[in-house]
Design an enzyme around this catalytic site. Structure first.
Site, PDB file in Angstrom:
ATOM      1  N   CYS A 183       0.951  -1.127   0.103  1.00  0.00           N
ATOM      2  CA  CYS A 183       0.011  -0.073   0.055  1.00  0.00           C
ATOM      3  C   CYS A 183       0.821   1.314  -0.023  1.00  0.00           C
ATOM      4  CB  CYS A 183      -1.050  -0.154   1.052  1.00  0.00           C
ATOM      5  SG  CYS A 183      -1.780   1.557   1.509  1.00  0.00           S
TER       6      CYS A 183
ATOM      7  N   CYS B 129       0.604   3.951   2.718  1.00  0.00           N
ATOM      8  CA  CYS B 129       1.074   3.375   3.982  1.00  0.00           C
ATOM      9  C   CYS B 129       2.438   3.772   4.195  1.00  0.00           C
ATOM     10  CB  CYS B 129       0.632   1.746   4.151  1.00  0.00           C
ATOM     11  SG  CYS B 129      -0.828   1.355   4.095  1.00  0.00           S
TER      12      CYS B 129
END
Lengths: 132, 188
Positions: free
Chosen positions: A57, A60
């Site tokens: 991700c 993230c």
């Protein structure tokens, strides 16, 4: 022979889950399904920041250094638990994590606030401040 | 461009507005970058709160008694000082007259509209609908070409309309004497 109980105070280095009690303020630890709840319980009334993330991700990965910087300040008020949602599937599901990054703050074992998605340093600082 | 909308006309359906994912969260950008987890369940209500949902004109304006306020540009002097604040201040008075929602639109993108609302501390008094391509403005005949002023050809005229179950009951296109909060309140 006298025996003294010794306490080790860690500061800003990331610690893997093999060290169960290294949760001093300012530290960053990794937890999973087997030890997340235990660490939250051990923290007691100390506010705990939890970063639900995944390696794939992008947002993230962009949030991680921001969280690290804010948590590892000179007078740290909290510590950070990172939870990899690909591995800790049960924990992620229990807290209803459906988008990443999800950052929560726990106090006395309860999730008291959270945000979802990338934020800037100013937001993260204020998020922690208002939940201390 | 369509003919200007008037009292008794139906709101055009099928047009889409962009909305903010976190209108009341100060300091956060309108659409934060997120990764949706590939889980099998239907999109939960909690997730919906964090993800921006485009909204169709029929869903925003088709039910109940609502107001749609349009400004040529967020932060631009007249609107900034006079048009939006009036609707924020009188939000409770509008609610008392049966208005279920006050929408504010412009042809800015949602990032700009959302930041403007947060700057003006709109809270939940008004909701922003970004008509980025000016499609809605064109559909109701209120497109505005401001290229002579260097602000692009795809803007909307300043107006306030009252819509009841999708039908227009008041049109105030022009300055604040017809499109401002006090003018609209007087007509309710």
């Amino acid at each position: 022979m006298l025996r003294f109980a010794t306490r080790k105070f860690t500061t800003t280095t990331a610690v893997k889950s093999s060290t169960p009690t290294a949760w001093a303020l300012g530290s960053i630890v990794e937890r999973g399904d087997s030890d997340f709840k235990k660490t939250i319980a051990e923290a007691g009334t100390t506010p705990v920041l939890v970063d639900f993330y995944a390696d794939w991700c992008g947002p993230c990965r962009m949030l991680a250094p921001i969280l690290k910087k804010v948590v590892s300040i000179e007078s740290p008020k909290t510590f950070l638990i990172k939870v990899n949602t690909d591995e800790a599937v049960e924990t992620a599901s229990e807290f209803g994590v459906s988008a990443l990054p999800t950052v929560g703050i726990f106090k006395s074992g309860k999730l008291v606030d959270q945000f979802v998605g990338l934020r800037d340093e100013k937001f993260v600082k204020e998020f922690i401040e208002r939940n201390l | 461009m369509a003919a200007p909308i008037k009292v008794g006309d139906k709101i055009p359906f099928g047009l889409t507005f962009t909305t903010s994912a976190n209108a009341t969260e100060t300091g956060a950008c309108a659409i934060p970058q997120v990764c949706i987890l590939p889980i099998d369940t239907k999109m939960s209500d909690k997730l919906k709160e964090h993800i921006t949902q485009p909204i169709k004109s029929e869903d925003a304006l088709g039910k109940g008694k609502v107001i749609l306020v349009a400004v040529p540009g967020a932060f631009t002097p007249t609107c900034h000082l006079q048009h939006l604040p009036g609707f924020i201040q009188h939000a409770d008075a509008f609610k008392a007259k049966g208005i279920s929602k006050i929408y504010v639109t412009s042809t800015n993108d949602i990032f700009v509209l959302d930041a403007w609302g947060k700057h003006e501390k709109a809270g939940d008094a008004v909701s922003f609908l970004a008509d980025g391509n000016g499609a809605f403005a064109a559909a109701i005949g209120f497109s505005l070409d401001l290229s002579a002023k260097g602000m692009g050809a795809v803007r909307t005229k300043r107006y306030a309309i009252v819509v009841e179950d999708g039908v227009v009951t008041y049109v105030g296109e022009g300055d604040l004497d017809v499109s401002g909060a006090e003018a609209v309140l007087a007509k309710l």
